[in-house]
Design an enzyme around this catalytic site. Structure first.
Site, PDB file in Angstrom:
ATOM      1  N   SER A 137     -55.690  -9.634 -20.900  1.00 39.81           N
ATOM      2  CA  SER A 137     -56.536 -10.806 -21.108  1.00 39.81           C
ATOM      3  C   SER A 137     -57.971 -10.472 -20.725  1.00 39.81           C
ATOM      4  O   SER A 137     -58.220  -9.605 -19.883  1.00 39.81           O
ATOM      5  CB  SER A 137     -56.024 -11.959 -20.237  1.00 39.81           C
ATOM      6  OG  SER A 137     -56.988 -12.982 -20.121  1.00 39.81           O
ATOM      7  N   TYR A 150     -53.315 -14.764 -11.148  1.00 39.13           N
ATOM      8  CA  TYR A 150     -53.169 -14.315 -12.535  1.00 39.13           C
ATOM      9  C   TYR A 150     -54.305 -13.357 -12.911  1.00 39.13           C
ATOM     10  O   TYR A 150     -54.070 -12.274 -13.465  1.00 39.13           O
ATOM     11  CB  TYR A 150     -53.165 -15.510 -13.475  1.00 39.13           C
ATOM     12  CG  TYR A 150     -53.071 -15.146 -14.945  1.00 39.13           C
ATOM     13  CD1 TYR A 150     -51.840 -14.925 -15.542  1.00 39.13           C
ATOM     14  CD2 TYR A 150     -54.220 -15.032 -15.725  1.00 39.13           C
ATOM     15  CE1 TYR A 150     -51.754 -14.593 -16.888  1.00 39.13           C
ATOM     16  CE2 TYR A 150     -54.140 -14.700 -17.067  1.00 39.13           C
ATOM     17  CZ  TYR A 150     -52.908 -14.482 -17.646  1.00 39.13           C
ATOM     18  OH  TYR A 150     -52.824 -14.145 -18.980  1.00 39.13           O
TER      19      TYR A 150
END
Length: 205
Positions: A137, A150
């Site tokens: 990501s 995360y």
């Protein structure tokens, strides 16, 4: 690498990006899907003739079991796609922050990837051409305020991918990352504008 008549493993393949990958890749390849939901795995088996393994990637005993089973049935693997991830949004200062999610998130998003990669390397080395693709990501490079764990796991995955690429540069195994933009999945519901095309990577590197 031409993705045809290959043995491909996709983690987190029952929804979102993983599901789209399974739908596309299963047309001409033997696809092994790792996921937590037994019902969804069975549906995939019926619809796309994939090989399902019910695995909770936050449980290392299950990760090791799955790797052992896969190696027994598939001594040669062409592609490992590490796609599975979880994201918890509460901040550390929030009253609803759940302490146990820290280890679950780190193990699912990072530790399990390191372990699966190591355990499946013997089978990847047996293929003439092989690849490890880590779905990452943009938060690996530009973290946000929420989802600190995360973001940290994605940053760690970026460093791991780059280092592993150096380790395997003289082998038959290519190491790549798919740096994804915000896409419309269950994980991103209600988090702003997202692309409805989950197979389009921001950068494959």
């Amino acid at each position: 690498m031409k993705l045809e008549n290959r043995v491909i493993i996709v983690t987190g393949g029952t929804s979102g990006i993983g599901l789209e990958l399974v739908k596309s890749l299963s047309q001409r390849n033997e696809v092994i899907v790792l996921g937590r939901n037994a019902s969804l795995l069975n549906q995939l088996k019926e619809e796309y003739s994939v090989i399902p393994y019910q695995v909770d990637l936050s449980d290392m005993a299950q990760v090791e079991w799955a790797a052992s089973e896969i190696l027994e049935m598939h001594p040669k693997i062409n592609v490992l796609i590490n796609n599975a991830a979880v994201q918890y949004t509460p901040e550390f200062t929030n009253e609803d922050f759940a302490y146990h999610t820290i280890s679950d998130e780190i193990t699912t998003n990072f530790t399990s990837i390191c372990c699966l990669t190591y355990l499946l390397l013997p089978a990847l080395k047996q293929a003439r051409e092989a690849a490890i693709v880590n779905v990452n990501s943009g938060l690996a490079l530009a973290p946000k305020t929420s989802s600190a764990v995360y973001c940290a796991t994605k940053s760690a995955l970026n460093a791991f991918s780059l280092s592993l690429r150096y380790q395997l540069e003289s082998s038959n195994i290519k190491v790549m990352q798919a740096m994804m933009p915000l896409v419309q999945t269950k994980m991103t519901d209600g988090r702003g504008k997202a692309s409805s095309r989950p197979l389009v990577p921001l950068m494959l590197c």
